[in-house]
Design an enzyme around this catalytic site. Structure first.
Site, PDB file in Angstrom:
ATOM      1  N   HIS A 223       0.821  -1.210   0.000  1.00  0.00           N
ATOM      2  CA  HIS A 223       0.000   0.000   0.000  1.00  0.00           C
ATOM      3  C   HIS A 223       0.859   1.266   0.000  1.00  0.00           C
ATOM      4  O   HIS A 223       0.344   2.376   0.145  1.00  0.00           O
ATOM      5  CB  HIS A 223      -0.898  -0.035   1.252  1.00  0.00           C
ATOM      6  CG  HIS A 223      -2.071   0.889   1.200  1.00  0.00           C
ATOM      7  ND1 HIS A 223      -2.300   1.829   2.168  1.00  0.00           N
ATOM      8  CD2 HIS A 223      -3.082   1.016   0.302  1.00  0.00           C
ATOM      9  CE1 HIS A 223      -3.398   2.502   1.888  1.00  0.00           C
ATOM     10  NE2 HIS A 223      -3.901   2.036   0.766  1.00  0.00           N
ATOM     11  N   LYS A 225       3.303   4.424  -1.138  1.00  0.00           N
ATOM     12  CA  LYS A 225       3.425   5.388  -2.230  1.00  0.00           C
ATOM     13  C   LYS A 225       4.776   6.072  -2.064  1.00  0.00           C
ATOM     14  O   LYS A 225       5.000   6.814  -1.101  1.00  0.00           O
ATOM     15  CB  LYS A 225       2.314   6.441  -2.189  1.00  0.00           C
ATOM     16  CG  LYS A 225       0.904   5.905  -2.414  1.00  0.00           C
ATOM     17  CD  LYS A 225       0.227   5.515  -1.151  1.00  0.00           C
ATOM     18  CE  LYS A 225      -1.208   5.085  -1.394  1.00  0.00           C
ATOM     19  NZ  LYS A 225      -1.793   4.387  -0.248  1.00  0.00           N
ATOM     20  N   ASP A 230      16.670  11.171  -8.057  1.00  0.00           N
ATOM     21  CA  ASP A 230      18.102  11.462  -7.912  1.00  0.00           C
ATOM     22  C   ASP A 230      18.605  11.278  -6.482  1.00  0.00           C
ATOM     23  O   ASP A 230      19.661  11.807  -6.125  1.00  0.00           O
ATOM     24  CB  ASP A 230      18.417  12.901  -8.375  1.00  0.00           C
ATOM     25  CG  ASP A 230      18.200  13.094  -9.862  1.00  0.00           C
ATOM     26  OD1 ASP A 230      18.217  12.082 -10.593  1.00  0.00           O
ATOM     27  OD2 ASP A 230      17.997  14.240 -10.305  1.00  0.00           O
ATOM     28  N   HIS A 412      -9.297  11.256   2.240  1.00  0.00           N
ATOM     29  CA  HIS A 412      -8.407  10.108   2.103  1.00  0.00           C
ATOM     30  C   HIS A 412      -7.082  10.320   2.830  1.00  0.00           C
ATOM     31  O   HIS A 412      -6.215   9.455   2.806  1.00  0.00           O
ATOM     32  CB  HIS A 412      -8.155   9.848   0.605  1.00  0.00           C
ATOM     33  CG  HIS A 412      -7.490   8.554   0.292  1.00  0.00           C
ATOM     34  ND1 HIS A 412      -6.186   8.471  -0.162  1.00  0.00           N
ATOM     35  CD2 HIS A 412      -7.938   7.271   0.364  1.00  0.00           C
ATOM     36  CE1 HIS A 412      -5.868   7.207  -0.365  1.00  0.00           C
ATOM     37  NE2 HIS A 412      -6.907   6.455  -0.046  1.00  0.00           N
ATOM     38  N   LYS A 414      -4.185  10.503   5.630  1.00  0.00           N
ATOM     39  CA  LYS A 414      -3.842   9.669   6.779  1.00  0.00           C
ATOM     40  C   LYS A 414      -2.841  10.451   7.631  1.00  0.00           C
ATOM     41  O   LYS A 414      -1.626  10.360   7.450  1.00  0.00           O
ATOM     42  CB  LYS A 414      -3.218   8.341   6.330  1.00  0.00           C
ATOM     43  CG  LYS A 414      -4.095   7.526   5.356  1.00  0.00           C
ATOM     44  CD  LYS A 414      -3.620   7.677   3.953  1.00  0.00           C
ATOM     45  CE  LYS A 414      -4.160   6.680   2.969  1.00  0.00           C
ATOM     46  NZ  LYS A 414      -5.523   6.289   3.003  1.00  0.00           N
ATOM     47  N   ASP A 419      -0.370  17.327  20.258  1.00  0.00           N
ATOM     48  CA  ASP A 419       0.156  18.460  21.027  1.00  0.00           C
ATOM     49  C   ASP A 419       0.719  19.571  20.138  1.00  0.00           C
ATOM     50  O   ASP A 419       1.554  20.359  20.595  1.00  0.00           O
ATOM     51  CB  ASP A 419       1.229  17.982  22.009  1.00  0.00           C
ATOM     52  CG  ASP A 419       0.694  16.978  23.016  1.00  0.00           C
ATOM     53  OD1 ASP A 419      -0.539  16.855  23.120  1.00  0.00           O
ATOM     54  OD2 ASP A 419       1.505  16.310  23.681  1.00  0.00           O
TER      55      ASP A 419
END
Length: 494
Positions: A223, A225, A230, A412, A414, A419
């Site tokens: 899952h 990404k 470089d 979507h 996450k 604090d």
């Protein structure tokens, strides 16, 4: 063997039914014993046992497809020895002093996961698809030596083809371009696309492709990404590649969060990518290391030049997790993050199916006076997950947790902020699949300027969200409560 032989020689309908029933019964007993001795999460074990008891045949089939624990990658021992050479890591005498809370948490997570804490690293928050894809395409076009790119979902639609065109062009120019897509998430990625990419010199790999014999891996998806350019610039976060991330789908506007990372921590992203590449392609490790060493000699000067131009603040810690680790790395890291909070816990997640430990922490923190808030999609892309998530709302609301529904749109992102001091942005949802089953990646940000950006993004999202009122939520229909409770029973399987 005797059962199979009987099935072959006696083809009468009655005999077949009896034999099939016997096979299913033996399978149920064997699976139940296996679940018991594996000492899984009790919630997961009970869900599987319930499914096997209610619908034995369906339960056996589902278990074979989704229930078996992932066998560690066959090359894990060699794989774990595969590390990025350290000659590109820029050392500095100007060490940044982290707050006591950040220092404590980063140390705990490093002990739990082995992930280093990187200074001389900068991060920029990228809000939604327009901002992320614009910056990504700009960085890809400026690549001089290598492009490593990995997505769970990579669609060959308008934005997908724009990125593929860039990859073909850069590979044709002699740049080392490597692409990993997940075998399930990107199942629509056609062989024809593979061939055209290969013709231009792009190296493409599928992570655990779905085949007739992929029972052992189908439930354990990559899952992550990741984009590394470089060895200098890195991208990671919630967005895959597809037009829906630009609001071009039935869900409409798509709210998401991504990161651009520059400096030393990019090497950690690169390390995770190359481990997945090594596993996906079964290339000999010497070949991969040789390529990295060749690129290192080209990338040393650019990295030094880049670091000298950045005014760094705070630190970055990137952790990867998956079913090939002995402990639930991501769950433990989030557990530590939530536990250390003293004033506030703000969470954005599209799928909220926590395990019992995290649920308990959130309730106790709210009861102790901590400002606990969860922002959740106003429109979901999964009816089952949405129902299971809402089954957790009542006890949280009763404990003082504030829950918000984002507009009437899909969220979507996450993201967790505690604090107003430490934030996490990544690929992992706050659900059992991300915490225990998938290969995931999350970036922890300590005392960094980007934490202020995260705080402001939450404030903006709260301002366009509707808070769920406990007294009103309790009045939902009995049928809705039944569906929520039913889907919750099977939440570890979602």
């Amino acid at each position: 063997m005797l059962i199979l032989w009987k099935l072959l020689i006696d083809r009468s309908p009655g005999s077949f039914n009896v034999t099939l029933h016997l096979i299913i019964s033996i399978s149920v007993i064997a699976i139940s014993c296996k679940l018991f001795f594996e000492n899984r999460n009790p919630q997961s074990t009970l869900s599987w046992l319930l499914l096997l008891a209610v619908t034995p045949t369906f339960g056996v089939i589902l278990y074979l497809l989704f229930g078996r624990l992932k066998t560690r990658r066959k090359k894990l021992i060699r794989h774990s020895m595969f590390k990025i050479p350290q000659n590109n890591i820029v050392k500095s005498d100007n060490r940044i002093t982290l707050s006591s809370k950040s220092s404590k948490l980063s140390s705990i997570i490093e002990k739990l996961t082995g992930a280093p804490v990187d200074q001389n690293t900068d991060a920029t928050l990228l809000i939604n698809g327009d901002e992320m894809f614009s910056k990504l395409k700009e960085s890809l076009l400026n690549a001089k030596h290598s492009i490593y790119i990995q997505y769970y979902i990579f669609r060959t639609d308008t934005i997908g083809n724009e990125i593929l065109d860039i990859l073909r062009m850069k590979a044709n120019d002699g740049i080392d371009v490597r692409l990993i897509i997940d075998g399930l998430g990107s199942k629509s990625f056609k062989k024809k696309i593979f061939r055209t990419l290969s013709d231009f010199g792009v190296k493409v790999a599928k992570f655990d492709p779905i085949t007739t014999w992929s029972f052992g891996t189908i439930n354990y998806r990559n899952h992550r990404k990741i984009v590394v350019i470089d060895g200098i610039n890195g991208f990671t976060g919630g967005l895959n590649v597809g037009d829906e991330y630009l609001g071009r789908s039935k869900l409409g506007f798509w709210r998401d969060t991504h990161l651009l990372i520059e400096g030393n921590a990019v090497k950690d992203l690169e390390n995770i990518f190359l481990q997945d590449w090594y596993y996906s392609t079964l290339y000999d490790s010497d070949e991969t290391i040789k390529n990295i060493l060749n690129n290192d000699s080209k990338k040393t000067n650019p990295i030094n030049e880049q670091v000298s131009k950045i005014n760094f603040t705070g630190a970055v810690q990137i952790i990867g997790s998956g079913p090939d680790t002995k402990e639930p790395t991501m769950r433990n890291a989030f557990h530590s993050l939530l536990t250390i909070a003293e004033d506030s816990i703000w969470i954005a997640t599209p799928y909220f199916v926590p395990d019992q430990e995290i649920l308990t922490i959130l309730k106790l923190k709210a009861l102790s006076g901590v400002d606990v808030r969860i922002i959740y999609p106003g429109k979901s892309d999964s009816i089952l997950s949405d129902s299971a998530s809402q089954s957790y709302f009542a006890p949280l609301l009763e404990s003082g947790v504030k829950i918000y529904k984002y507009k009437k749109n899909f969220l979507h992102a996450k993201v967790i902020l505690i604090d107003n001091e430490i934030a996490s942005v990544g690929t992992a949802n706050l659900d059992i699949r991300s915490l225990h089953l998938n290969y995931e990646l999350t970036t922890f940000l300590y005392d960094s300027n980007v934490v202020k950006q995260v705080n402001q993004s939450f404030i903006n999202d709260f301002s366009v969200s509707t808070q769920i009122i406990f007294s009103e939520f309790k009045e939902r229909s009995l049928f809705k409560k039944f569906i929520e409770s039913l889907t919750r029973l099977f939440s570890p399987l979602l």
